[in-house]
Enzyme design. Structure first.
Site, PDB file in Angstrom:
ATOM      1  N   ARG A 226      26.620  -8.554 -62.986  1.00 40.57           N
ATOM      2  CA  ARG A 226      27.158  -7.250 -62.585  1.00 40.57           C
ATOM      3  C   ARG A 226      28.654  -7.444 -62.393  1.00 40.57           C
ATOM      4  O   ARG A 226      29.086  -8.509 -61.905  1.00 40.57           O
ATOM      5  CB  ARG A 226      26.536  -6.758 -61.267  1.00 40.57           C
ATOM      6  N   GLU A 255      31.908   0.710 -64.172  1.00 38.90           N
ATOM      7  CA  GLU A 255      31.571   1.144 -65.541  1.00 38.90           C
ATOM      8  C   GLU A 255      31.497   2.672 -65.626  1.00 38.90           C
ATOM      9  O   GLU A 255      31.014   3.284 -64.687  1.00 38.90           O
ATOM     10  CB  GLU A 255      30.230   0.522 -65.950  1.00 38.90           C
ATOM     11  N   HIS A 273      28.317  -3.342 -71.699  1.00 35.25           N
ATOM     12  CA  HIS A 273      27.018  -3.512 -71.018  1.00 35.25           C
ATOM     13  C   HIS A 273      25.836  -3.319 -71.988  1.00 35.25           C
ATOM     14  O   HIS A 273      25.049  -2.381 -71.850  1.00 35.25           O
ATOM     15  CB  HIS A 273      26.907  -2.519 -69.839  1.00 35.25           C
TER      16      HIS A 273
HETATM   17  P1  NDP Z   1      15.796 -13.150 -61.036  1.00 32.80           P
HETATM   18  O1  NDP Z   1      15.522 -12.533 -59.721  1.00 32.80           O
HETATM   19  O2  NDP Z   1      14.685 -13.755 -61.823  1.00 32.80           O
HETATM   20  O3  NDP Z   1      16.926 -14.286 -60.886  1.00 32.80           O
HETATM   21  C1  NDP Z   1      18.018 -14.148 -60.040  1.00 32.80           C
HETATM   22  C2  NDP Z   1      18.566 -15.536 -59.722  1.00 32.80           C
HETATM   23  O4  NDP Z   1      19.744 -15.384 -58.925  1.00 32.80           O
HETATM   24  C3  NDP Z   1      17.618 -16.424 -58.948  1.00 32.80           C
HETATM   25  O5  NDP Z   1      17.680 -17.706 -59.494  1.00 32.80           O
HETATM   26  C4  NDP Z   1      18.160 -16.414 -57.524  1.00 32.80           C
HETATM   27  O6  NDP Z   1      17.852 -17.656 -56.926  1.00 32.80           O
HETATM   28  C5  NDP Z   1      19.656 -16.231 -57.770  1.00 32.80           C
HETATM   29  N1  NDP Z   1      20.347 -15.543 -56.675  1.00 32.80           N
HETATM   30  C6  NDP Z   1      19.999 -14.386 -56.064  1.00 32.80           C
HETATM   31  N2  NDP Z   1      20.881 -14.075 -55.098  1.00 32.80           N
HETATM   32  C7  NDP Z   1      21.808 -15.047 -55.098  1.00 32.80           C
HETATM   33  C8  NDP Z   1      22.965 -15.307 -54.316  1.00 32.80           C
HETATM   34  N3  NDP Z   1      23.340 -14.478 -53.327  1.00 32.80           N
HETATM   35  N4  NDP Z   1      23.690 -16.412 -54.585  1.00 32.80           N
HETATM   36  C9  NDP Z   1      23.317 -17.270 -55.560  1.00 32.80           C
HETATM   37  N5  NDP Z   1      22.231 -17.084 -56.343  1.00 32.80           N
HETATM   38  C10 NDP Z   1      21.483 -15.991 -56.100  1.00 32.80           C
HETATM   39  O7  NDP Z   1      16.544 -12.016 -61.882  1.00 32.80           O
HETATM   40  P2  NDP Z   1      16.657 -11.856 -63.471  1.00 32.80           P
HETATM   41  O8  NDP Z   1      16.941 -13.179 -64.082  1.00 32.80           O
HETATM   42  O9  NDP Z   1      15.511 -11.070 -63.969  1.00 32.80           O
HETATM   43  O10 NDP Z   1      17.980 -10.904 -63.530  1.00 32.80           O
HETATM   44  C11 NDP Z   1      19.190 -11.335 -62.963  1.00 32.80           C
HETATM   45  C12 NDP Z   1      20.248 -10.253 -63.002  1.00 32.80           C
HETATM   46  O11 NDP Z   1      20.764 -10.119 -64.316  1.00 32.80           O
HETATM   47  C13 NDP Z   1      19.799  -8.831 -62.649  1.00 32.80           C
HETATM   48  O12 NDP Z   1      19.683  -8.641 -61.262  1.00 32.80           O
HETATM   49  C14 NDP Z   1      20.912  -7.996 -63.257  1.00 32.80           C
HETATM   50  O13 NDP Z   1      21.961  -7.811 -62.319  1.00 32.80           O
HETATM   51  C15 NDP Z   1      21.417  -8.854 -64.417  1.00 32.80           C
HETATM   52  N6  NDP Z   1      21.068  -8.246 -65.716  1.00 32.80           N
HETATM   53  C16 NDP Z   1      22.073  -7.859 -66.575  1.00 32.80           C
HETATM   54  C17 NDP Z   1      21.769  -7.287 -67.798  1.00 32.80           C
HETATM   55  C18 NDP Z   1      22.846  -6.861 -68.733  1.00 32.80           C
HETATM   56  O14 NDP Z   1      22.598  -5.976 -69.559  1.00 32.80           O
HETATM   57  N7  NDP Z   1      24.036  -7.436 -68.696  1.00 32.80           N
HETATM   58  C19 NDP Z   1      20.383  -7.030 -68.210  1.00 32.80           C
HETATM   59  C20 NDP Z   1      19.412  -7.510 -67.245  1.00 32.80           C
HETATM   60  C21 NDP Z   1      19.761  -8.086 -66.058  1.00 32.80           C
HETATM   61  P3  NDP Z   1      17.744 -17.827 -55.317  1.00 32.80           P
HETATM   62  O15 NDP Z   1      16.817 -16.760 -54.836  1.00 32.80           O
HETATM   63  O16 NDP Z   1      17.272 -19.237 -55.124  1.00 32.80           O
HETATM   64  O17 NDP Z   1      19.144 -17.636 -54.821  1.00 32.80           O
END
Ligand code: NDP
Length: 314
Positions: A226, A255, A273
């Site tokens: 994001r 955006e 995006h």
């Molecule tokens: P997941 O929930 O599977 O993975 C998120 C990861 O981020 C986990 O490994 C989590 O690990 C880590 N995380 C969460 N919060 C924090 C934090 N504060 N600091 C460090 N690490 C953190 O999500 P997805 O892989 O399914 O999706 C991830 C993101 O990708 C979505 O939320 C979205 O924002 C973005 N996205 C973008 C797209 C695009 O078109 N550009 C399309 C789809 C998704 P842990 O809990 O151990 O911290």
């Protein structure tokens, strides 16, 4: 439905539910006031935020079905407080987004859009495109957020011969990659950062001037997460001064407005995006949104509730 989804998703929803298309109303506020006492579900998306005021205004609201895995535009904590379930669309977009992530990394390192412009401008007729400083050879990729999509990216990056490390809040015991408990330590250890964490307050501006400095002069930043995750002013500064080499960005803080400071730089590759934006994957996301609603309506609970609103209820 505050904003339109794909026509086929709307058509499929209309076969199951009465759909109020707010964007078609001359006066959306008046239309909303008229249906406020009836609405049980919201089909939400990134450009249709659901805040606590909206949740409170809909006394019959049961479920917010978000189109997209990232649901930072929905106040899920408020939904939980009001007994409203939130669903998203995980997994069905992992491979698509990971493809774009690797494509953007290669395009940024090897300057595909710049080279394309060079050819179209007839410059190749005079001289060959300059050799790129950037290369994937010898790089170490630091994945920020080794979740569903992060793992799909890691798999591809391994095939390209990159070394891989990661940062997230928790170490993953079954992961073969080096773990760094802070983003700063990861940035110091690698030369390439791939952002794929959720948006929202916790990750706001986590990539700041200090992290960019630690990444170093050969550094490449790819943001698939994001726009809010990056301090865009600090990034523009680091790119302009050569503190890092280049950046590839699929997402922006406001955006579809993209800072002129980023557009004006030769060492950025900017995408509107498009991570999940193929017909194939957007249809799959629409179907999962519908499947959540139908499952809920049929008394079987949500299929993919977000962690803030677990099912069965905590
Ligand atoms: P997941 O929930 O599977 O993975 C998120 C990861 O981020 C986990 O490994 C989590 O690990 C880590 N995380 C969460 N919060 C924090 C934090 N504060 N600091 C460090 N690490 C953190 O999500 P997805 O892989 O399914 O999706 C991830 C993101 O990708 C979505 O939320 C979205 O924002 C973005 N996205 C973008 C797209 C695009 O078109 N550009 C399309 C789809 C998704 P842990 O809990 O151990 O911290």
């Amino acid at each position: 439905m505050p904003r339109p989804l794909l026509p086929q998703t709307i058509a499929a929803l209309e076969r199951e539910f009465t759909v109020h298309k707010l964007w078609e109303a001359k006066d959306p506020d008046a239309a909303m006031a008229q249906i406020a006492g009836l609405v049980r579900f919201i089909a939400a998306g990134a450009h249709a935020p659901v805040d606590e005021a909206l949740i409170k205004a809909l006394p019959k609201l049961e479920l917010v079905a978000n189109f997209g895995v990232g649901y930072d535009s929905v106040d899920a904590a408020a939904a939980a407080r009001h007994g409203v379930v939130v669903t998203n669309t995980p997994d069905v977009l992992n491979e698509e987004v990971a493809d774009v992530a690797l494509g953007l990394l290669i395009a940024t390192a090897r300057e595909f859009p710049q080279a394309d412009r060079y050819l179209r401008e007839g410059k190749w007729l005079k001289s060959a495109y300059p050799l790129t400083r950037g290369t994937l050879r010898g790089r170490t990729l630091g994945i920020v957020g080794l979740g569903r999509i992060g793992k799909a990216i890691a798999k591809r990056a391994e095939a390209f011969g990159l070394k891989i490390a990661y940062h997230s809040r928790r170490r993953q015991a079954d992961s073969p990659y080096a773990y760094y408990p802070t983003l700063l330590e990861l940035a110091e250890a690698v030369d390439t950062l791939m952002l794929i964490v959720p948006g929202g307050a916790e990750t706001r501006n986590m990539v700041n001037a200090e992290v960019l400095k630690a990444l170093g002069p050969n550094g490449i930043l790819i943001n698939m997460a994001r726009g809010t995750v990056v301090d865009e002013a600090a990034l523009a500064e680091a790119l302009a001064s050569g503190q890092i080499l280049a950046a590839g960005l699929d997402v922006f803080a406001d955006e579809p407005n993209v800072p002129a400071s980023l557009i004006g730089l030769a060492n950025t590759v900017l995408l509107p995006h498009i991570g999940s934006a193929s017909v194939h994957t957007r249809e799959a996301m629409g179907q999962l949104l519908i499947d959540n609603l139908v499952s809920w309506r049929d008394g079987k609970g949500p299929l993919t509730p977000v962690p803030e609103t677990p099912w069965p209820r905590a």
